[in-house]
Design an enzyme around this catalytic site. Structure first.
Site, PDB file in Angstrom:
ATOM      1  N   GLU A  65       0.860  -1.200   0.000  1.00 59.34           N
ATOM      2  CA  GLU A  65       0.000   0.000   0.000  1.00 59.34           C
ATOM      3  C   GLU A  65       0.893   1.246   0.000  1.00 59.34           C
ATOM      4  O   GLU A  65       1.939   1.252   0.652  1.00 59.34           O
ATOM      5  CB  GLU A  65      -0.835  -0.016   1.291  1.00 59.34           C
ATOM      6  CG  GLU A  65      -1.657   1.223   1.555  1.00 59.34           C
ATOM      7  CD  GLU A  65      -2.224   1.271   2.985  1.00 59.34           C
ATOM      8  OE1 GLU A  65      -1.536   0.829   3.932  1.00 59.34           O
ATOM      9  OE2 GLU A  65      -3.358   1.759   3.143  1.00 59.34           O
ATOM     10  N   CYS A 101      -4.742  -2.997   3.049  1.00 56.59           N
ATOM     11  CA  CYS A 101      -4.436  -2.868   4.478  1.00 56.59           C
ATOM     12  C   CYS A 101      -5.623  -3.152   5.378  1.00 56.59           C
ATOM     13  O   CYS A 101      -5.970  -4.296   5.621  1.00 56.59           O
ATOM     14  CB  CYS A 101      -3.827  -1.512   4.773  1.00 56.59           C
ATOM     15  SG  CYS A 101      -3.041  -1.515   6.393  1.00 56.59           S
ATOM     16  N   ASN A 123       0.336  -0.975   5.487  1.00 61.00           N
ATOM     17  CA  ASN A 123       1.210  -0.170   6.357  1.00 61.00           C
ATOM     18  C   ASN A 123       0.573  -0.255   7.734  1.00 61.00           C
ATOM     19  O   ASN A 123      -0.438   0.417   7.990  1.00 61.00           O
ATOM     20  CB  ASN A 123       1.199   1.308   5.955  1.00 61.00           C
ATOM     21  CG  ASN A 123       2.046   1.629   4.742  1.00 61.00           C
ATOM     22  OD1 ASN A 123       3.170   2.081   4.852  1.00 61.00           O
ATOM     23  ND2 ASN A 123       1.479   1.413   3.568  1.00 61.00           N
ATOM     24  N   LYS A 138      -9.414   1.642  -1.903  1.00 63.20           N
ATOM     25  CA  LYS A 138      -9.615   1.119  -0.538  1.00 63.20           C
ATOM     26  C   LYS A 138     -11.020   1.413  -0.032  1.00 63.20           C
ATOM     27  O   LYS A 138     -11.506   2.548  -0.145  1.00 63.20           O
ATOM     28  CB  LYS A 138      -8.564   1.747   0.381  1.00 63.20           C
ATOM     29  CG  LYS A 138      -8.505   1.185   1.789  1.00 63.20           C
ATOM     30  CD  LYS A 138      -7.265   1.757   2.491  1.00 63.20           C
ATOM     31  CE  LYS A 138      -7.079   1.218   3.896  1.00 63.20           C
ATOM     32  NZ  LYS A 138      -5.824   1.719   4.506  1.00 63.20           N
ATOM     33  N   GLU A 156      -5.772   8.905   7.714  1.00 63.41           N
ATOM     34  CA  GLU A 156      -6.299   8.359   6.456  1.00 63.41           C
ATOM     35  C   GLU A 156      -7.716   8.843   6.184  1.00 63.41           C
ATOM     36  O   GLU A 156      -8.101   9.066   5.043  1.00 63.41           O
ATOM     37  CB  GLU A 156      -6.299   6.828   6.500  1.00 63.41           C
ATOM     38  CG  GLU A 156      -4.993   6.209   6.100  1.00 63.41           C
ATOM     39  CD  GLU A 156      -5.184   4.765   5.725  1.00 63.41           C
ATOM     40  OE1 GLU A 156      -5.750   4.480   4.667  1.00 63.41           O
ATOM     41  OE2 GLU A 156      -4.775   3.912   6.530  1.00 63.41           O
ATOM     42  N   ASN A 214      -7.120   5.893  -1.846  1.00 59.96           N
ATOM     43  CA  ASN A 214      -5.978   5.025  -1.555  1.00 59.96           C
ATOM     44  C   ASN A 214      -6.122   3.835  -2.514  1.00 59.96           C
ATOM     45  O   ASN A 214      -6.930   2.938  -2.288  1.00 59.96           O
ATOM     46  CB  ASN A 214      -6.039   4.600  -0.083  1.00 59.96           C
ATOM     47  CG  ASN A 214      -4.805   3.843   0.355  1.00 59.96           C
ATOM     48  OD1 ASN A 214      -4.106   3.248  -0.454  1.00 59.96           O
ATOM     49  ND2 ASN A 214      -4.570   3.836   1.656  1.00 59.96           N
TER      50      ASN A 214
END
Ligand code: CDT
Length: 331
Positions: free
Chosen positions: A47, A183, A208, A138, A157, A121
């Site tokens: 990611e 993730c 991450n 994402k 995020e 993302n």
């Protein structure tokens, strides 16, 4: 007859805040070349593989719901086109070597009809001929929206990325049925099941994951256990390969989990990274192994009971017995 796909999990060590894209891309190319030497047809990168994990910093001056002020540094972490001038060499090398890849990065879209740009993302899937054959944005965005300076480091995020409404598509690529997740998506069983219901045979997941979780530090020591737990369960319960790839190590003072792994449809880990830096681990993945699970214990058509799972899509939060909460569901 086995149907083999040689896959590489290309773990990355830290990327510094001021590390130029060109340097990162040369690290990716090096891993891709290692993959070619090892006979890989597909290499999976983490990611946000082109930059440092920038959501750890509050980088604008807006309020909780609005990015504003000087966004020069923030915007510098996003890609406006893919491939772009700095990532083109990776695509060229993939085509030259005949090795495909998946790559996570921050995406800044063109303005929509209302003049609004969007931030996602994103992970793309690139075939062995260098063409983009799939995109995933994402779905489950963790962390927080507002500036929370009390934290040792932030996880913004939810400020810097929108939740995708595109779901979990799968793609006919690499002579199989493959999908992607990013993730935090790996912690949610729905991620794998939605792809399992489309016959997925290999799921690529970049992550991450900081080793320190401010809202509940009792979970810190379990980070590695939880990482493998969710991916192994997702693989087994859906009869699919899962390739989980970290950006690990100590990045700008923040330690992140490594332990990248390639997991078989049996739920067993067949290859695992042993360092916390740039490292390629490989496995010969028999996509036909998936059938052993998809056609027996997890024969969805025969055994699933969707009519008793309606809460899964009708309801968001938990509603305990006796609760007065209304969420559109009668218990
Ligand atoms: N990148 C990412 O999604 N990381 C999350 C950390 C959650 S803590 C806010 C993860 O699930 O690993």
């Amino acid at each position: 007859m086995p149907r083999y796909l040689n896959v590489g999990a290309a773990q990355l060590g830290p990327i510094a805040r001021d590390e130029p894209r060109a340097t990162v891309v040369s690290r990716l190319i090096d891993l891709l070349q290692q993959g070619a030497v090892a006979g890989c047809e597909l290499v999976v990168f983490p990611e946000l593989a082109l930059t440092t994990f920038f959501p750890r910093w509050y980088l604008d001056e807006g309020d909780a719901s609005n990015i504003s002020g000087d966004t020069t540094e923030l915007d510098s972490y996003y890609e406006r086109s893919m491939p772009g001038p700095e990532t083109q060499p990776l695509f060229d090398e993939a085509k030259r070597l005949g090795v495909g890849f998946s790559l996570g990065f921050a995406e800044l879209t063109e303005p929509d009809d209302d003049g609004v740009v969007h931030r996602f993302n994103t992970t793309i899937l690139v075939e062995r001929d260098g063409t983009i054959v799939g995109r995933f944005r994402k779905v489950h965005i963790p962390g927080h929206e507002a500036h929370e300076p009390w934290r040792q480091f932030q996880h913004l995020e939810r400020r810097y990325f929108e939740e995708s409404n595109e779901g979990f598509p799968v793609f006919e690529a690499f002579d199989g049925v493959v999908g992607m997740a990013t993730c935090n998506d790996r912690r949610w069983p729905e991620t794998y099941r939605v792809m399992g219901l489309q016959g997925v045979e290999l799921v690529m997941i970049g992550y991450n994951t900081p080793m320190f979780y401010a809202p509940d530090p009792t979970q810190n020591a379990l980070a590695g256990f939880h990482n493998h737990l969710v991916m192994q369960a997702g693989a087994y319960q859906n009869g699919t390969w899962v390739v989980g790839v970290a950006k690990g190590g100590i990045e700008e003072g923040v330690e992140s989990l490594a332990q990248s792994a390639i997991i078989a449809p049996s739920g067993q880990i067949v290859a695992q990274a042993v360092t916390i830096g740039d490292e390629l681990v490989t496995a010969r993945c028999d996509l036909d192994w998936c059938k052993q699970y998809k056609e027996t214990l997890f024969d969805f058509e025969r055994y699933r009971r969707p009519e008793v799972y309606t809460r899964i899509t009708a309801q968001k939060g938990a509603i305990a017995p006796g609760s007065t909460k209304q969420d559109g569901v009668i218990s």
